[in-house]
Design a protein around this motif. Structure first.
Motif, PDB file in Angstrom:
ATOM      1  N   THR A 138      25.566   0.985  42.430  1.00 18.59           N
ATOM      2  CA  THR A 138      25.978   0.816  43.828  1.00 18.59           C
ATOM      3  C   THR A 138      25.950  -0.665  44.177  1.00 18.59           C
ATOM      4  O   THR A 138      25.366  -1.474  43.449  1.00 18.59           O
ATOM      5  CB  THR A 138      25.033   1.549  44.805  1.00 18.59           C
ATOM      6  OG1 THR A 138      23.814   0.805  44.926  1.00 18.59           O
ATOM      7  CG2 THR A 138      24.730   2.963  44.337  1.00 18.59           C
ATOM      8  N   ASP A 139      26.548  -0.996  45.327  1.00 19.87           N
ATOM      9  CA  ASP A 139      26.360  -2.357  45.832  1.00 19.87           C
ATOM     10  C   ASP A 139      25.063  -2.392  46.634  1.00 19.87           C
ATOM     11  O   ASP A 139      24.360  -1.383  46.740  1.00 19.87           O
ATOM     12  CB  ASP A 139      27.590  -2.813  46.634  1.00 19.87           C
ATOM     13  CG  ASP A 139      27.800  -2.032  47.916  1.00 19.87           C
ATOM     14  OD1 ASP A 139      26.859  -1.310  48.354  1.00 19.87           O
ATOM     15  OD2 ASP A 139      28.905  -2.135  48.495  1.00 19.87           O
ATOM     16  N   ASP A 140      24.758  -3.560  47.229  1.00 23.03           N
ATOM     17  CA  ASP A 140      23.478  -3.686  47.923  1.00 23.03           C
ATOM     18  C   ASP A 140      23.354  -2.734  49.115  1.00 23.03           C
ATOM     19  O   ASP A 140      22.258  -2.390  49.533  1.00 23.03           O
ATOM     20  CB  ASP A 140      23.257  -5.131  48.384  1.00 23.03           C
ATOM     21  CG  ASP A 140      22.664  -5.977  47.265  1.00 23.03           C
ATOM     22  OD1 ASP A 140      22.015  -5.388  46.370  1.00 23.03           O
ATOM     23  OD2 ASP A 140      22.849  -7.210  47.288  1.00 23.03           O
ATOM     24  N   GLY A 141      24.503  -2.335  49.661  1.00 25.93           N
ATOM     25  CA  GLY A 141      24.455  -1.428  50.804  1.00 25.93           C
ATOM     26  C   GLY A 141      24.375   0.033  50.404  1.00 25.93           C
ATOM     27  O   GLY A 141      24.239   0.902  51.252  1.00 25.93           O
ATOM     28  N   GLY A 142      24.462   0.306  49.091  1.00 28.92           N
ATOM     29  CA  GLY A 142      24.352   1.686  48.621  1.00 28.92           C
ATOM     30  C   GLY A 142      25.680   2.327  48.251  1.00 28.92           C
ATOM     31  O   GLY A 142      25.701   3.453  47.749  1.00 28.92           O
ATOM     32  N   SER A 143      26.823   1.639  48.479  1.00 30.83           N
ATOM     33  CA  SER A 143      28.122   2.241  48.153  1.00 30.83           C
ATOM     34  C   SER A 143      28.276   2.381  46.643  1.00 30.83           C
ATOM     35  O   SER A 143      28.051   1.435  45.883  1.00 30.83           O
ATOM     36  CB  SER A 143      29.254   1.360  48.684  1.00 30.83           C
ATOM     37  OG  SER A 143      29.283   1.424  50.072  1.00 30.83           O
ATOM     38  N   ILE A 144      28.700   3.557  46.214  1.00 33.05           N
ATOM     39  CA  ILE A 144      28.763   3.868  44.782  1.00 33.05           C
ATOM     40  C   ILE A 144      29.993   3.198  44.162  1.00 33.05           C
ATOM     41  O   ILE A 144      31.119   3.384  44.640  1.00 33.05           O
ATOM     42  CB  ILE A 144      28.825   5.400  44.577  1.00 33.05           C
ATOM     43  CG1 ILE A 144      27.552   6.045  45.141  1.00 33.05           C
ATOM     44  CG2 ILE A 144      29.004   5.753  43.098  1.00 33.05           C
ATOM     45  CD1 ILE A 144      27.605   7.557  45.229  1.00 33.05           C
ATOM     46  N   THR A 145      29.770   2.423  43.121  1.00 34.63           N
ATOM     47  CA  THR A 145      30.887   1.786  42.422  1.00 34.63           C
ATOM     48  C   THR A 145      31.125   2.407  41.046  1.00 34.63           C
ATOM     49  O   THR A 145      32.201   2.257  40.472  1.00 34.63           O
ATOM     50  CB  THR A 145      30.645   0.275  42.242  1.00 34.63           C
ATOM     51  OG1 THR A 145      29.407   0.105  41.536  1.00 34.63           O
ATOM     52  CG2 THR A 145      30.547  -0.438  43.580  1.00 34.63           C
ATOM     53  N   ALA A 146      30.135   3.069  40.505  1.00 31.71           N
ATOM     54  CA  ALA A 146      30.311   3.753  39.225  1.00 31.71           C
ATOM     55  C   ALA A 146      29.356   4.933  39.170  1.00 31.71           C
ATOM     56  O   ALA A 146      28.268   4.875  39.740  1.00 31.71           O
ATOM     57  CB  ALA A 146      30.032   2.805  38.055  1.00 31.71           C
ATOM     58  N   VAL A 147      29.795   5.995  38.497  1.00 36.54           N
ATOM     59  CA  VAL A 147      28.934   7.176  38.411  1.00 36.54           C
ATOM     60  C   VAL A 147      29.210   7.884  37.093  1.00 36.54           C
ATOM     61  O   VAL A 147      30.346   7.909  36.632  1.00 36.54           O
ATOM     62  CB  VAL A 147      29.174   8.097  39.638  1.00 36.54           C
ATOM     63  CG1 VAL A 147      30.642   8.457  39.802  1.00 36.54           C
ATOM     64  CG2 VAL A 147      28.320   9.355  39.561  1.00 36.54           C
TER      65      VAL A 147
END
Lengths: 388, 278
Positions: free
Chosen positions: A32-41
């Protein structure tokens, strides 16, 4: 590798070993990025939650959690990741595509950004269903233990209250009285203490003629009246049977006498007991502590002697034990002698049993009670039995 | 650390783990951390102020390295107990004209303190404040959460009970002389006693500090984050409307902790505000 989600499961190209490890690891991997948004899973997480990959990418990880976990994640985990760089084994629930909550443990590590690259967070999430069940039981047991500890504390307080109070009237008993007053008599002589020993007149007659429940009701009514009549700084106790004790600090003899007179008045007013109007009275003996050495027991004994004198001089009155009456034993003997004479010379009708000195002694002095005093034996020695 | 003149002062300093940094003769800037963390959460913000300000930090009782034995459920059953501590710290250190930077629930603690001793504080900086987290159907107030949400938080804290209790164990058994101490302390960040965390959560998230807003006469800066679950935009606007002497600055930073995620922007917003109102 972590920035690209990698090929979907079931792709035809043979997967790179590390990519396979990422996607087919036995737990969920996310970036995730620092805000918690998922970029890979990874595939495991996609499968476990039942979401399609595009539904997850761009979504904030914490938004997959119930609100309580979101609060915890925002207030505890994100700052901890920012400052400390990692969190481990945080218990969360992930709400899957079907709306089911899945217990999980989350560990994460932040990779600081460099240059134009922003920081990112690597997250692993593994199912902790059984562990959570187990922990829930543990925590429930802990809460139950805490509650039972509270209940135990309350029970202990209640036991202590019972031990120190008379169950019928709720007044302090002898032990409660001692507990309340002994700290005051610190031997400094600075505290003056007045003690009023109060005994109902002809109580046994009430008990015998109207029954025990009427007697109990009378005792409760007397207790209520005494409680109401004694100012807040005073103590009212029930010693036994129909014996009450009133104590007040910082009171001199005239004030103690006034209090006794007031109590006699209050008790004289008629009361309704089981539908009958009953007029009762009491005899009161007063003693005021006059020196530092005097113990509570001494004081009660002196008040008791004065109470006897009040009985003997006609009841329904108070008597003061003068400090000059230095030897309570002698005084007691004298009082008993006078009583004996009174009985022999024909008191008007037989005394109610409760007022017969010999019975009183058996009742009150027989056991190893705190005021069991040497002068109890002389009472028998003076031969009251023969005369009564 | 502070050398306290009296025993009472040292008790307060120990109780709240008061620490100091920055320029000893500078104006006082005091930092009050929010729920779920401790004073270490300010770490990334401090460098922007260390040259010019005397920085005073502390842990609320129950958090960080405060004296857990001082935790009294009665006293800390309302935010007033925390405000009392904050004022005691100011008193024993004889702090004057304090610029108080307070995050999250501490913003309300700061306002309570400022109402009690208005002369003690020069400015308040309220980072992501919320006077009430639960919605109030009676007057249409939107706090962002239902009571069930807060019950969910308490359940979540319970779920973490075992993990946190485990995390506490090595610290409780650690030898202070051991070389791994530094590492130990670093990893202690945001550790908390699970029972206290639960009680503090109740007090924080079920409290209603709206009445204090109207009483506060102090000049305040409100730092509003974007996309903050705990203090949404409406709440920031509400605080701004009810604080007579307030300035609201919208930060680009997302989330609830801009001083952690965007310390530079946060510091600039504070410094601009202070410069504009000397």
């Amino acid at each position: 590798m972590t920035d690209a989600p990698g090929p979907p499961a079931g792709h035809d190209k043979p997967p790179d070993d590390f990519e396979a490890l990422f996607h087919q690891a036995p737990c969920g991997y996310l970036v995730t990025d620092d805000g918690g948004s998922i970029t890979a899973v990874n595939d495991t997480f996609v499968r476990w939650t039942g979401f399609a990959r595009p539904e997850l990418l761009g979504r904030r990880l914490q938004d997959l959690m119930p609100v309580g976990d979101q609060i915890l994640y925002s207030t505890h985990c994100i700052p901890q990741l920012g400052i400390n760089g990692s969190v481990s084994e945080i218990a969360v629930e992930i709400i899957d595509a079907g709306g089911e909550r899945r217990a999980a443990l989350l560990s994460a590590q932040r990779v600081p950004g460099s240059g134009q690259e922003p920081g990112s967070v690597r997250v692993i999430i593994f199912s902790a269903h059984e562990r959570r069940m187990f922990e829930k039981e543990l925590v429930a047991a802990l809460r139950a233990a805490e509650e039972s500890e509270v209940r135990r504390g309350q029970a202990e307080k209640e036991l202590q209250r019972l031990a120190l109070h008379d169950s019928l009237t709720g007044l302090p008993n002898r032990a409660g009285l001692r507990m309340a007053l002994e700290p005051l008599l610190d031997g400094s002589g600075k505290v003056t203490l007045a003690v009023l020993f109060l005994d109902l007149d002809h109580f046994k007659a009430v008990n015998d003629s109207l029954g025990h429940s009427a007697g109990d009701e009378l005792l409760m009514a007397v207790a209520d009246r005494l409680r109401a009549a004694v100012p807040g700084t005073g103590t009212v106790a029930r010693l036994s049977g129909d014996e009450f004790l009133v104590a007040r600090t910082a009171v001199d003899t005239p004030a103690a006498v006034a209090l006794a007179a007031g109590l006699l008045d209050v008790l004289r007013a008629p009361m309704q007991i089981e539908g009958l109007e009953i007029v009762t009275s009491a005899s009161i003996g007063i003693a005021v502590a006059d020196n530092a050495e005097e113990t509570l027991e001494d004081l009660i004994r002196r008040a008791d002697i004065a109470m006897y004198r009040a009985k003997e001089r006609g009841r329904g009155r108070w008597e003061l034990h003068e400090p000059a009456e230095t030897d309570p034993t002698v005084d007691r003997l004298r009082a008993l002698g006078e009583l004996r004479r009174g009985i022999r010379d024909g008191a008007p009708g037989p005394l109610p049993a409760a007022d017969r000195p010999a019975d009183r002694h058996r009742q009150r002095r027989g056991g190893p009670g705190p005021v069991a005093a040497p002068h109890a034996r002389p009472a028998a020695a003076v031969g009251i039995h023969h005369d009564g | 650390m502070v050398t306290a003149a009296t025993e009472a002062a040292s008790l307060v300093v120990r109780r709240n783990n008061v620490t100091e940094a920055g320029r000893a003769d500078g104006p006082v800037m005091m930092f009050a951390h929010g729920y779920g963390c401790d004073q270490d959460m300010w770490r990334r913000l401090l460098p922007y102020f260390a040259d010019d300000y005397r920085l005073v930090l502390f842990d609320h009782v129950g958090a960080g390295r405060s004296d857990v034995d001082a935790y009294d459920r009665g006293k800390y059953g309302t935010l007033d107990g925390y405000a009392e501590d904050l004022l005691e710290i100011c008193a024993v250190l004889d702090l004057k004209d304090v610029i108080l930077v307070a995050h999250s629930v501490s913003a309300m603690i700061a306002l309570i303190a400022a109402v009690r001793e208005p002369d003690r504080f020069a400015r308040l900086v309220l980072v992501a404040p919320s006077p009430r987290y639960t919605n109030d159907a009676a007057d249409g107030y939107v706090g962002g959460f239902s009571e069930e949400d807060i019950e969910g938080l308490l359940a979540s804290l319970d779920s973490n009970y075992v993990a946190w209790a485990e995390a506490l164990a090595p610290m409780a058994m650690g030898n202070p002389d051991a070389p791994e101490l530094a590492e130990e302390l670093r990893s202690s960040f945001c550790r908390t006693n699970p029972s206290i965390a639960r009680h503090f959560a109740r007090v924080t998230f079920l409290s209603d500090s709206r009445p204090v807003l109207d009483k506060a006469g102090c000049e305040c800066l409100i730092l509003q984050c974007s996309d903050d679950l705990l203090a949404p935009q409406e709440v920031g606007d509400y605080v701004h409307r009810h604080l007579e002497q307030s300035t609201l600055v919208q930060l680009q930073a997302t989330g609830h902790c801009p001083h952690v995620s965007a310390p530079g922007d946060t510091a600039r917003a504070i410094l601009n505000y202070l410069d504009s109102r000397p």
